[in-house]
Each structure stands twice: as structure tokens, then as C-alpha cells.
Design a protein around this motif. Structure first.
Motif, PDB file in Angstrom:
ATOM      1  N   ARG A 200       4.069  14.674  11.999  1.00 36.23           N
ATOM      2  CA  ARG A 200       3.940  13.280  12.450  1.00 36.23           C
ATOM      3  C   ARG A 200       2.507  12.800  12.235  1.00 36.23           C
ATOM      4  N   GLN A 201       1.572  13.689  12.623  1.00 37.37           N
ATOM      5  CA  GLN A 201       0.174  13.309  12.425  1.00 37.37           C
ATOM      6  C   GLN A 201      -0.139  13.186  10.947  1.00 37.37           C
ATOM      7  N   LEU A 202       0.522  14.026  10.175  1.00 35.89           N
ATOM      8  CA  LEU A 202       0.311  13.985   8.726  1.00 35.89           C
ATOM      9  C   LEU A 202       0.740  12.628   8.185  1.00 35.89           C
ATOM     10  N   VAL A 203       1.884  12.156   8.664  1.00 38.29           N
ATOM     11  CA  VAL A 203       2.380  10.850   8.213  1.00 38.29           C
ATOM     12  C   VAL A 203       1.420   9.757   8.671  1.00 38.29           C
ATOM     13  N   ILE A 204       0.921   9.896   9.900  1.00 38.47           N
ATOM     14  CA  ILE A 204      -0.016   8.882  10.397  1.00 38.47           C
ATOM     15  C   ILE A 204      -1.279   8.880   9.536  1.00 38.47           C
ATOM     16  N   ALA A 205      -1.784  10.099   9.266  1.00 39.04           N
ATOM     17  CA  ALA A 205      -2.984  10.196   8.439  1.00 39.04           C
ATOM     18  C   ALA A 205      -2.732   9.594   7.068  1.00 39.04           C
ATOM     19  N   LEU A 206      -1.565   9.870   6.525  1.00 37.07           N
ATOM     20  CA  LEU A 206      -1.195   9.337   5.206  1.00 37.07           C
ATOM     21  C   LEU A 206      -1.194   7.819   5.243  1.00 37.07           C
ATOM     22  N   GLY A 207      -0.550   7.270   6.275  1.00 36.28           N
ATOM     23  CA  GLY A 207      -0.485   5.803   6.409  1.00 36.28           C
ATOM     24  C   GLY A 207      -1.865   5.206   6.539  1.00 36.28           C
ATOM     25  N   LEU A 208      -2.694   5.831   7.395  1.00 38.68           N
ATOM     26  CA  LEU A 208      -4.045   5.308   7.608  1.00 38.68           C
ATOM     27  C   LEU A 208      -4.847   5.339   6.320  1.00 38.68           C
ATOM     28  N   ALA A 209      -4.743   6.472   5.628  1.00 39.28           N
ATOM     29  CA  ALA A 209      -5.531   6.597   4.389  1.00 39.28           C
ATOM     30  C   ALA A 209      -5.084   5.560   3.369  1.00 39.28           C
TER      31      ALA A 209
ATOM     32  N   ALA B  34      -3.675   2.666   3.990  1.00 31.42           N
ATOM     33  CA  ALA B  34      -4.101   1.346   4.455  1.00 31.42           C
ATOM     34  C   ALA B  34      -5.584   1.142   4.153  1.00 31.42           C
ATOM     35  N   LEU B  35      -6.354   2.205   4.384  1.00 40.02           N
ATOM     36  CA  LEU B  35      -7.797   2.108   4.140  1.00 40.02           C
ATOM     37  C   LEU B  35      -8.079   1.833   2.667  1.00 40.02           C
ATOM     38  N   ILE B  36      -7.392   2.567   1.802  1.00 37.88           N
ATOM     39  CA  ILE B  36      -7.616   2.370   0.368  1.00 37.88           C
ATOM     40  C   ILE B  36      -7.196   0.966  -0.032  1.00 37.88           C
ATOM     41  N   LEU B  37      -6.067   0.529   0.504  1.00 38.56           N
ATOM     42  CA  LEU B  37      -5.571  -0.806   0.177  1.00 38.56           C
ATOM     43  C   LEU B  37      -6.605  -1.848   0.590  1.00 38.56           C
ATOM     44  N   ALA B  38      -7.172  -1.648   1.802  1.00 42.34           N
ATOM     45  CA  ALA B  38      -8.170  -2.601   2.289  1.00 42.34           C
ATOM     46  C   ALA B  38      -9.381  -2.599   1.368  1.00 42.34           C
ATOM     47  N   LEU B  39      -9.815  -1.388   0.956  1.00 40.22           N
ATOM     48  CA  LEU B  39     -11.001  -1.299   0.092  1.00 40.22           C
ATOM     49  C   LEU B  39     -10.737  -1.960  -1.254  1.00 40.22           C
ATOM     50  N   VAL B  40      -9.554  -1.682  -1.810  1.00 41.18           N
ATOM     51  CA  VAL B  40      -9.228  -2.271  -3.119  1.00 41.18           C
ATOM     52  C   VAL B  40      -9.176  -3.794  -3.016  1.00 41.18           C
ATOM     53  N   THR B  41      -8.570  -4.275  -1.913  1.00 42.91           N
ATOM     54  CA  THR B  41      -8.483  -5.726  -1.724  1.00 42.91           C
ATOM     55  C   THR B  41      -9.878  -6.323  -1.603  1.00 42.91           C
TER      56      THR B  41
END
Lengths: 647, 315
Positions: free
Chosen positions: A541-550, A552-559
Motif C-alpha cells: 500500500r505504501q509502495l502504491v502511495i509512494a508511486l503515486g506521489l512520485a 504526481a511530483l514528476i508531473l508537477a515538475l514537467v508542467t
């Protein structure tokens, strides 16, 4: 029913689709039947000619006939359309056919999507570095074709650049998914039954010539890293299947139920880590004699380590062995009688010889010594190309041809021993290995495949006897290349053409090993280690959360990056600002370049004279019809400005 | 504008160079206004001149008509002027036993509508509709106006009694609105010395053939406008809309008018592209009569327009 094509394809888009189809299907020609490659090549050439001559594409009846013929051929060759090989072949065929049907953008999209899918299928065959590089290149080409579909008139360089930048943007996501996507042991999806065909390795039987064929393969069987020093070469016997039943020609594993081994360790243990390549069998090829095994593995009753399931992907194992040991000093009578059994009326000369030795000698050890002396002193030759043997193969070998490979010597020795009343059996496996000085791994190849003998003696248990060592001691001491006589046609990979080539080979294999260890070998355990080092508890579960966060972070940076690109001023504006900074005078917000030039002329005519070209080229670059040279002219004009600051 | 000697960009001579020179010989000391009037004509728009009597409005119209070889007509607008007095009427011809159409002054290439605000709104709108449509409908029949069709209307701002000021929607029909103002000292002196300019304009010869003007207008309309310049025009329009001093911002039609006027100005400067300078040069004449002060009534002041131009950054 004829439908109009809503979105016809332009002439400039088609070559990109050809390229995409080519790069995605080309490596498959190494795997698929020759007729399919030939058919694909013909279809491709046809489509290309039609495009070049700007001719009409073939009608649907012709295509239908081709599809039916192609599928029939695949069915005839593979007997199915499903499964790995047949499925890929079908897709390759469809890809080639689709090129003859390129009318609308929809068809082109099919090519691109099929291309992406075909890329994945290459990993069935190989996951090594060249494949990875080629597939990256192919991915680039397919993506460029996709870009081309959206912008038919873009210059090719720009097109490739766009595709590259798209892929570069996907790179962080790829890394995050690679590192964080929950790893599942075993394949993620059920793979077709034929997914693991074509692996090389030892088999569970041995007939003359088997191992000699294996030796011609340069493929790596496994790599080993010892915790401490590399043991002596003579100790490096990697144990595979033990063959106990002999039908006069072929040696097989016995079906007798196994009794647990009783091993007495007589010296220190050697601990090591083995990276075993997939070979489709259960043998783990541990160093003689294995004492600790990985979880789930066990010994088969003949000291061979077995994995719980066939090894169908590369595995990393921790093992330890005791090179000095005593095995089964008390052996079951059933086992002993099994290891004395010979086919009736077979190899009479051999029997005669063995009986003679038995009569001469006082004890079994003396018989062994006589046999080894026989091999050593009679004109036996060690060769990869033994002559064919007749019905009494052992007799032929011992008394007529006297030329053989390890399997001949081991088989002949065991038959001799059994005839002399000494329980004996053939052990197959690997012997030796090559140390790669680049990364410290001992590399054991298929060419190191070997067969030796074991005899059972009262009080001493099973003892390893390697008759090959008597004939060609170099095989054991230095390896196969030195053991084979000069002039023997060796496989090219075994030859050592000078040092630099050898060194290059070491480097390449070390690189491959690193790739295997770190990239392909990134499994559940490694992921868990990495995450706990990063401070994540190991929970999917934490792995999925970490995956989602990472993500989202990359998406934010790219945007953020692309927004910055958007608000970043145009190049001519940046040059215009640079020019103002350079002279130290700045243009007011509502001041036009011409008004600025006029103000400058009033303030400093000399400077204005040098600034006027900048104004001129800036206005040309910004307001004139597009001209590729105007930016360069502006940049040159700015460069010519004197560096000056007006307080 | 830019420099007195060779300009940094453009300066290419064109068909209007001799026309402007000749016009400036007649209308002394008003080169900018003459140039604006020429730009308005080239952009295919109509011109409103607002000023006191006797400042040369008629002379300007007359001079342009002569130089460009245009057929000229003049209507003095009064309170009792009827629409038919402008558009024309059909009268019964006894000899032929049928109605014959007598075209009004609107059927000319350059129409000077003097003191347009003195006529009733009904008459005003008859003219303004003709200006907008390029045709008139009389007694159920549509008749096309000549081409080019160019109206110079004048208004007297001082004397407001008994006038019908043009509503905003009608003012919008004029591409530009300019003021002539008093001549400068030297110009006035030259004027006094040389006598009335009307005779001078009567003696002018046509410098353009009738077919040339539409060609030049097409050339102007095709002048290159870069995306960066459109950004600037858009920024200016947005600034008028967000400006607290104006009741309304500029309409999209005003934006198009601004671009076409700027094109004509750039063409007159002998350039093949439009610069922000061109937009700024025509901004006040194009925008002022379309912008009204927040209190209502009065037009935006020249100072407000200049402040706007100085604050809107050129993108």
C-alpha cells in the motif's frame, strides 16, 4: 460497401511508418521462420515501390487472399496461432500486410500501436543490452512516426527532436515505475506454454556427442562470486545431474527413490553467490559438495542440488559447499546394485579388460589406478570431433578410435568400473570457469560443460574420479582451450586473439553482468531493500502511495518546466534585452524600438549609430515575415555592440 | 517619428509619395494630418474631421480628390436635409413616360459631408448606412455606390445648439477621427502671403489613375502583420477594456480598424511589415472617438490615450 476515407494520409507521412514497421520487425527475423522473413520483406518492398511510384494500393480481395495464405502458412509451421512464437509471427505478418493498406490516419495509427506492441515481444527472446538499445532506438522511430501523423510537414530533424523530447519527458516516469512498481515474483501475466523454449544447458541424459555439442555454445551458464578467495581450479566441479542407468548407448538418471545423503565435511566451507541463467531444468549446479542451499531447494539423493521449480528465469542464489567431504560411506544395497548394472551382451572387450584388472589388483583402488594408467599411457586423444561409434560403443572407443571428449572417457571409465565390480556412476556438470578481472565474477559457460565419474569404495564412500584429467590434465588445470590439440576447429568465441580482444570481451561481459545484476535482477527483495533504505516500510500500500506521489511530483515538475518554457520570452526578445543590458540603457514599456533608437540618437549619436543595426534586425526578426536568418543576424549585431555601462 | 535622415527600416518610395508632397504644398503645416487622411483612404475607411470652420477641412478633401483623380461631391448638412437629398430620387420623365433615377451626391467617389451633426438622425443614418454597406436602397431597388467610396465628414464641436451629435454607434463607422487645429506660425504666414488655397487645389492634376487606388488598397490590406504585433494590438485593446477612465473598451471592430489603419501607415512609411510605431501613430485617431470618459459624454482625452500607450508594454 465503400466508405470514404475521412482523413487521408499524406505522401510525406508514409516513409515514417515504413521505418517504424521496419525497426520493430527487423530483430524478429533472427527468431522467426525464414519464409516469414522473406514474405515480410517482399510485402515491404511491394509497399515501398507502390509508394515511390505513387500507385494505387492493392484491392481488398488481394489482401484477403494474402492474409488467408499467411495464416495458413503460420498454422502449417507452428500448428497454432496462439502461443509465443506463432502469436509474434502472426503480428509480424499483420504489420507487413498493413503497409499495403495505408490509406487513412486510422491505418497509420494501427501501424504505430502494433509497432509499440511488437517492441515488447522482443523481450521474449532477449533482455540484454543490445536488445535494450535497439528497442530504445525503435521506440524513438515509432514515436517519431506518431509525431509525423500529427504534423505532416514538419522538417524531419524537428520531427525526431520532438519525438526525443517526448521520450525524455517519459523517462522520469519510467524510472519511478521501474523502481517503485510492486515487483511480483514470477511473470506478471501467464505466459504461453512455449515461452521458455530454446534454452541451452545440460540435459537429463547423456549420449556420445551431447556435451561436445554444448561446448560449442559460448553462452554463459552461470556466474559466481566467492565470498573469499577463488578456490583452486581442480576443486571447481559444478555438479549437475548424476546419471546412473546405462542402456548401452545413453546414460540416464535413475528412477530409484532417493535416500538422504550423509555428508561428512572434512574441511572449511566455501560460501558464494551464484547468478544462474535460465536453463529450464531444476539443477542448481552447486559446487561439490553443497552443504547449505537456498530456501526451497533440496538435494536429490545423489548430491545434486535441485530448485523447487525449473529455473526459467535468471536467479540469484546463496550457497555454500565443502570441497573436502565424504559421501555416504554406508550406501543402500539397492543403490550399489543399481550402480553395478550393465546391459547384457554389451561391450565384451571392455568386460574382458576390466575382469583382467580385477584379477590383477588386490583392491578396488588399484583397479582405479590401473584404469587411469591405461587412459594415460595408451594413445588416447582428447578431441571435440570424435569418430562415430558402433553398437558396442565403449569397445569401439577403448580399443579402436581412442579419440573422445569428456563424456566418452567418463562413460568408458564407469563401464570399466562396473565390469570390475566397483559401483560407479557418471556425473555431469561444469568444470572450471573463467575469472573476469573486471568485476571479480567467475564466469562459467556452456563450453565448460563436463562429465566425470564417481566410484563408491568401502569406508570412503563416493569418490570423484575424472578420467579426462588422466588423458588431458590441461582441461582441468587450465581449461578447455589448452586441453584441445592445436588445429582443433574451436568455436571462435573460445579463441584468444591477443590480449586486447580478450580484455574487451571481459569488459563487455562485466557490463552485461552489471546489467543483469542491477537492472534485470531488480526483484522483490532488492526493491524491498532499496525502499527500507529510503525509509519506507515495506508494504504494497505504501509502495502504491509512494508511486503515486512520485508520479504526481514528476508531473508537477514537467508542467512547471513547460509553463516556464511558455512564459519564457522569444529568442529575439531575449537578444533585444541582452542588447539593452549591454549598452546599459533600457527601453520603456510602451516605447517602440524606433522610439528607443531616436531617444538614443538624441542622447549619444555615436552609440546610436552602432545600435541602429540591432534595432533594425530586431524589428526584422520580430515583425517581418518569417526569415530563418534574421535571428542569426540579430545575434551577430548584438555581439558587435560595445560593452559599456552608462551610469 | 523615427529619424530625420534615412529611416532604420523602410523608406521605400511608393505611389503616394508624390501625392503627399503635392498635398503638403496646398495644405500647409499639416503633414501628419494629411498623412492620416491618406492612410484612412488607403485602408478603405472613412474620415471624420472635427474642428472649427475655416481650418481647411474642405481644402483637404478637395485636394485629395483632385490628386487621386476621384469624382468629388459635397453636401452641406442642414436640419431640413432629407435622406433623398443625399441618395437621389426618381422623377417621372414625361417624354419617355417612365421614372428616371437622379443619383444623389452619395454617388460620387469622394463625398464631403459638411457639418454632418446638423442634419436629423434620419438623414445622418441614411449616409452612414451607405458608408457601411457600399450601396443604397432607393424605392426598393438596390444601387451600388462607386468604388472607391470615401467619405470625409466634418463636425463643428463648438456650436452645439440645434445639432444632433452622432451617437457612438454611428461614430464607430468612421475609421479615424482627426482634428486639424490652427496652423503653425510659419505655415500661417505662408498661407497669408500666398492667399486662399482653394485656387491652388483647383489647379492640381491627378497623380493616380482610377484603377490604381483599388490596387494600392489591396496591397495595403495584404501587408504582413506578425503574431508579435497582433499581441501588441490585443494588449492595447485589453488595456482600454480594463481602464477605469473609459466607460467601455474598444470593440473587436475597433481592433480590426486599428490593424488596417496601422497597415496603411506602415505602407506609407515604405515598409513591408507593420511595427508597433505604426499602431501607436494611428491609435489616437482610430481609438479616441470610440472611447468615452467614465463620466459620460466627453471623448477620451489625448493625454489619457498617450498615457495608455506609454504604459502598455510592447510584447
Amino acid at each position: 460497401m465503400k466508405r470514404s476515407q475521412p482523413d487521408p494520409l499524406s505522401r510525406e507521412q508514409t516513409p515514417w511508418l515504413f521505418a517504424a514497421a521496419l525497426v520493430t520487425t527487423l530483430p524478429h527475423t533472427l527468431q522467426q521462420p525464414w519464409w516469414l522473413s522473406a514474405l515480410g520483406g517482399l510485402l515491404f518492398a511491394w509497399a515501398f515501390l507502390l509508394w515511390r511510384e505513387d500507385r494505387r494500393l492493392p484491392g481488398r480481395w488481394i489482401l484477403l487472399a494474402l492474409v488467408v495464405a499467411g495464416i495458413a502458412a503460420i498454422l502449417a509451421d507452428f500448428r497454432t496461432l496462439l502461443g509465443r512464437e506463432a502469436g509474434v509471427a502472426t503480428l509480424v505478418l499483420f504489420m507487413a500486410m498493413k503497409l499495403l493498406e495505408l490509406r487513412s490516419r486510422r491505418d497509420a495509427t494501427v501501424i504505430v500501436m502494433l509497432g509499440y506492441f511488437l517492441l515488447l515481444t522482443h523481450y521474449f527472446h532477449s533482455q540484454d543490452i543490445p536488445t535494450g538499445l535497439w528497442l530504445l532506438f525503435a521506440l524513438w522511430v515509432v514515436t517519431a512516426a506518431l509525431v509525423r501523423l500529427q504534423a505532416a510537414t514538419m522538417p524531419p530533424r524537428e520531427n525526431l527532436f520532438q519525438a526525443g523530447s517526448l521520450l525524455a519527458q517519459a523517462l522520469p516516469f519510467m524510472l519511478v515505475l521501474y523502481l517503485l512498481f510492486p515487483r511480483i515474483n514470477g511473470p506478471l501475466w501467464g505466459l504461453p506454454a512455449d515461452a521458455f523454449t530454446g534454452q541451452t544447458g545440460l540435459s537429463d541424459s547423456m549420449a556420445p556427442g551431447n556435451i561436445a555439442n554444448l561446448v560449442r555454445s559460448g553462452e554463459i551458464a552461470f556466474r559466481v562470486r566467492f565470498d573469499e578467495a577463488l578456490p583452486a581450479r581442480q576443486q571447481l566441479y559444478w555438479r549437475g545431474p548424476v546419471l546412473e542407468s546405462f542402456d548401452g548407448r545413453t546414460w540416464r538418471q535413475s528412477t530409484r527413490p532417493a535416500n538422504p545423503e550423509r555428508i561428512e565435511e572434512l574441511g572449511p566451507r566455501i560460501a558464494y553467490e551464484m547468478t544462474l541463467e535460465a536453463h529450464g531444468q531444476r539443477w542448481l549446479l552447486a559446487l561439490d559438495a553443497p552443504v547449505t542451499l537456498p530456501a526451497g531447494a533440496n538435494l536429490d539423493g545423489r548430491l545434486s542440488a535441485l530448485a523447487p521449480r525449473p529455473v526459467e528465469k535468471r536467479q540469484r542464489l546463496r550457497l555454500s559447499s565443502s570441497p573436502a567431504y565424504r559421501l555416504n560411506t554406508a550406501e543402500s544395497p539397492l543403490s550399489l546394485s543399481d550402480n553395478l548394472r550393465l546391459p547384457a551382451n554389451n561391450n565384451p572387450q571392455t568386460r574382458e579388460l576390466a575382469r583382467n584388472w580385477q584379477a590383477q589388483a588386490n583392491d578396488p583402488a588399484e583397479v582405479i589406478a590401473l584404469a587411469l594408467r591405461h587412459f594415460r599411457e595408451e594413445p588416447f586423444h582428447y578431441t571435440l570431433q570424435p569418430p562415430l561409434l558402433g553398437r558396442d560403443g565403449i569397445d569401439d572407443f577403448l580399443f579402436r578410435t581412442r579419440r573422445g571428449f569428456c563424456e566418452h572417457y567418463a562413460a568408458a571409465f564407469v563401464v570399466l568400473m562396473r565390469n570390475a565390480g566397483i559401483p560407479a556412476r557418471v556425473v555431469t556438470g561444469y568444470q572450471g570457469g573463467e575469472l573476469n578481472p573486471r568485476d571479480g565474477y567467475l564466469v562459467v559457460r556452456q563450453s565448460e560443460a563436463h562429465a566425470w565419474a564417481e566410484v563408491w569404495l568401502e569406508q570412503r564412500g563416493w569418490i570423484r574420479v575424472d578420467p579426462t584429467a588422466a588423458v588431458a590434465p590441461e582441461r582441468i588445470e587450465r581449461g578447455i582451450v589448452d586441453a584441445l590439440p592445436a588445429g582443433e576447429p574451436l568455436p571462435a568465441f573460445l579463441l584468444r586473439h591477443g590480449d586486447w580482444l580478450h580484455d574487451l570481451r571481459h569488459r563487455w561481459e562485466a557490463l552485461n553482468n552489471a546489467w543483469n545484476q542491477h537492472i534485470l535482477g531488480y526483484d522483490t527483495q532488492r526493491q524491498r531493500d532499496l525502499l527500507s533504505r529510503l525509509g519506507f516500510a515495506v508494504d504494497w500500500r505504501q509502495l502504491v502511495i509512494a508511486l503515486g506521489l512520485a508520479c504526481a511530483l514528476i508531473l508537477a515538475l514537467v508542467t512547471a518546466w513547460s509553463l516556464r518554457q511558455r512564459i519564457r520570452p522569444a529568442p529575439e526578445i531575449r537578444l533585444w534585452h541582452r542588447a539593452q543590458r549591454r549598452i546599459g540603457i533600457h527601453c520603456a514599456p510602451g516605447e517602440t524600438p524606433l522610439a528607443f533608437a531616436a531617444r538614443l540618437r538624441a542622447a549619444d549619436p555615436a552609440l546610436a549609430a552602432r545600435f541602429d543595426p540591432v534595432v533594425r534586425h530586431f524589428m526584422l526578426a520580430r515583425y517581418a515575415p518569417d526569415n530563418p536568418n534574421s535571428l542569426a543576424a540579430l545575434a551577430a549585431a548584438v555581439k558587435r555592440l560595445p560593452r559599456r555601462r552608462i551610469a | 517619428m523615427s529619424s530625420k535622415n534615412t529611416p532604420i527600416l523602410g523608406g521605400r518610395p511608393h505611389a503616394f509619395t508624390p501625392i503627399l508632397d503635392a498635398a503638403n504644398q496646398v495644405i500647409l503645416g499639416k503633414p501628419a494630418e494629411v498623412r492620416l487622411a491618406a492612410a484612412c483612404l488607403l485602408a478603405g475607411g472613412h474620415l471624420l474631421i472635427e474642428d472649427l470652420p475655416g481650418l481647411g477641412k474642405t481644402t483637404l478633401a478637395h485636394t485629395l480628390a483632385r490628386l487621386l483623380g476621384l469624382q468629388f461631391a459635397r453636401v452641406q448638412f442642414t436640419a431640413d436635409l432629407l435622406p433623398a437629398d443625399i441618395t437621389g430620387v426618381s422623377i417621372f420623365d414625361r417624354e419617355h413616360g417612365s421614372f428616371r433615377f437622379i443619383p444623389g451626391p452619395v454617388f460620387s467617389q469622394l463625398l464631403l459631408a459638411d457639418e454632418i451633426n446638423r442634419a436629423t438622425p434620419k438623414t445622418q443614418s441614411a449616409l452612414l448606412e451607405a458608408m457601411e454597406e457600399g450601396q443604397v436602397s432607393i424605392e426598393g431597388e438596390t444601387r451600388a455606390l462607386p468604388s472607391p467610396f470615401f467619405v470625409i465628414a466634418t463636425q463643428n464641436p463648438a456650436d452645439q445648439i440645434g445639432t444632433f451629435p452622432l451617437p457612438e454607434s454611428q461614430l464607430d463607422r468612421f475609421l479615424m477621427r482627426i482634428e486639424l487645429g490652427y496652423p503653425g506660425r510659419d505655415a500661417e504666414r505662408a498661407l497669408l502671403a500666398a492667399g486662399s488655397r482653394r485656387q491652388a487645389s483647383d489647379q492640381l492634376a491627378s497623380l493616380l489613375t482610377p484603377e490604381q487606388l483599388p490596387q494600392l488598397q489591396a496591397e495595403v490590406a495584404a501587408l504582413h502583420v506578425s503574431p508579435a504585433l497582433i499581441d501588441y494590438v490585443q494588449a492595447l485593446i485589453e488595456a482600454t477594456r480594463n481602464h477605469a477612465g473609459f466607460r467601455h473598451g474598444l470593440s473587436p471592430r475597433a481592433g480590426l480598424a486599428l490593424l488596417s489603419a496601422a497597415r496603411a501607415w506602415a505602407w506609407l512609411a515604405g515598409r513591408d511589415m507593420v511595427l508597433p510605431d505604426d499602431v501607436q501613430a494611428v491609435f489616437a485617431p482610430v481609438a479616441r472617438h470610440r472611447l468615452h470618459g467614465a463620466q459620460g459624454g466627453t471623448l477620451a482625452s489625448r493625454a489619457e490615450i498617450d498615457a495608455l500607450l506609454a504604459t502598455v508594454a510592447i510584447p
